[in-house]
Design a protein around this motif. Structure first.
Motif, PDB file in Angstrom:
ATOM      1  N   SER A 137      -7.152  -3.715  11.881  1.00  0.00           N
ATOM      2  CA  SER A 137      -6.371  -3.980  13.089  1.00  0.00           C
ATOM      3  C   SER A 137      -6.610  -2.879  14.121  1.00  0.00           C
ATOM      4  N   GLN A 138      -6.335  -3.200  15.368  1.00  0.00           N
ATOM      5  CA  GLN A 138      -6.446  -2.211  16.447  1.00  0.00           C
ATOM      6  C   GLN A 138      -5.444  -1.074  16.264  1.00  0.00           C
ATOM      7  N   ASP A 139      -4.333  -1.348  15.575  1.00  0.00           N
ATOM      8  CA  ASP A 139      -3.271  -0.354  15.376  1.00  0.00           C
ATOM      9  C   ASP A 139      -3.589   0.670  14.294  1.00  0.00           C
ATOM     10  N   GLY A 140      -4.711   0.490  13.598  1.00  0.00           N
ATOM     11  CA  GLY A 140      -5.095   1.481  12.603  1.00  0.00           C
ATOM     12  C   GLY A 140      -4.772   1.112  11.170  1.00  0.00           C
ATOM     13  N   PHE A 141      -4.705  -0.180  10.887  1.00  0.00           N
ATOM     14  CA  PHE A 141      -4.484  -0.625   9.515  1.00  0.00           C
ATOM     15  C   PHE A 141      -5.735  -1.279   8.960  1.00  0.00           C
ATOM     16  N   TRP A 142      -5.897  -1.213   7.635  1.00  0.00           N
ATOM     17  CA  TRP A 142      -6.837  -2.091   6.952  1.00  0.00           C
ATOM     18  C   TRP A 142      -5.997  -3.142   6.251  1.00  0.00           C
ATOM     19  N   VAL A 143      -6.540  -4.353   6.186  1.00  0.00           N
ATOM     20  CA  VAL A 143      -5.866  -5.462   5.519  1.00  0.00           C
ATOM     21  C   VAL A 143      -6.854  -6.061   4.534  1.00  0.00           C
ATOM     22  N   GLU A 144      -6.516  -5.987   3.250  1.00  0.00           N
ATOM     23  CA  GLU A 144      -7.399  -6.520   2.226  1.00  0.00           C
ATOM     24  C   GLU A 144      -6.826  -7.816   1.681  1.00  0.00           C
ATOM     25  N   LYS A 145      -7.639  -8.861   1.739  1.00  0.00           N
ATOM     26  CA  LYS A 145      -7.233 -10.142   1.176  1.00  0.00           C
ATOM     27  C   LYS A 145      -7.714 -10.195  -0.269  1.00  0.00           C
ATOM     28  N   LYS A 146      -6.756 -10.310  -1.181  1.00  0.00           N
ATOM     29  CA  LYS A 146      -7.078 -10.497  -2.596  1.00  0.00           C
ATOM     30  C   LYS A 146      -6.893 -11.985  -2.897  1.00  0.00           C
ATOM     31  N   GLU A 147      -6.988 -12.369  -4.146  1.00  0.00           N
ATOM     32  CA  GLU A 147      -6.892 -13.787  -4.498  1.00  0.00           C
ATOM     33  C   GLU A 147      -5.564 -14.413  -4.074  1.00  0.00           C
ATOM     34  N   THR A 148      -4.456 -13.765  -4.398  1.00  0.00           N
ATOM     35  CA  THR A 148      -3.149 -14.372  -4.138  1.00  0.00           C
ATOM     36  C   THR A 148      -2.289 -13.593  -3.155  1.00  0.00           C
ATOM     37  N   HIS A 149      -2.765 -12.449  -2.694  1.00  0.00           N
ATOM     38  CA  HIS A 149      -1.942 -11.633  -1.811  1.00  0.00           C
ATOM     39  C   HIS A 149      -2.823 -10.788  -0.878  1.00  0.00           C
ATOM     40  N   TYR A 150      -2.162 -10.092   0.016  1.00  0.00           N
ATOM     41  CA  TYR A 150      -2.824  -9.210   0.975  1.00  0.00           C
ATOM     42  C   TYR A 150      -2.220  -7.820   0.819  1.00  0.00           C
ATOM     43  N   ILE A 151      -3.043  -6.801   1.013  1.00  0.00           N
ATOM     44  CA  ILE A 151      -2.583  -5.415   0.942  1.00  0.00           C
ATOM     45  C   ILE A 151      -2.875  -4.767   2.292  1.00  0.00           C
TER      46      ILE A 151
END
Length: 116
Positions: A7-21
């Motif tokens: 994200s532009q705000d400085g986060f990483w977002v990881e998509k796993k099989e059933t959830h996101y981190i």
């Protein structure tokens, strides 16, 4: 299989099989500097643009907005006692929340590169 976006705000977002981190990216770490205190969110529904994390750091005192809508199912409570874990490049330590029910459209709209 996992997929990571930024994200532009400085986060990483990881998509796993059933959830996101969601965690703090290199860009976010660079923007904030050393983290001294965090105000973590609560478990439950959150909408894109709402405050995910309040941070006191060397370079800024700020509130960071969540880059995707969804339901927070787990919070990295270790950050309350050790906010400096957000400074780590180890995603096992610098994650903030785990989410479900994330908008696929919002996730796909994030950047594929960290922005640095």
């Amino acid at each position: 299989m996992s997929q990571v976006k930024y994200s532009q705000d400085g986060f990483w977002v990881e998509k796993k099989e059933t959830h996101y981190i969601i965690g703090l990216s290199d860009k976010g770490q660079d923007d904030l500097g050393e983290v001294n205190f965090v105000d973590l969110p609560a478990v439950g529904s959150i909408q894109k643009g709402e405050v995910l994390l309040g941070v006191e750091a060397a370079k800024a005192v700020t509130e960071l907005s969540v880059p995707v809508s969804g339901t927070i199912t787990e919070i990295n409570e270790a950050l309350e006692d050790e906010p400096s874990q957000l400074d780590s490049h180890d995603i096992q330590k610098n994650w903030i929340v785990k989410m479900t029910d994330v908008s696929e459209e919002e996730f796909l709209a994030l950047d594929s590169h960290s922005g640095l």
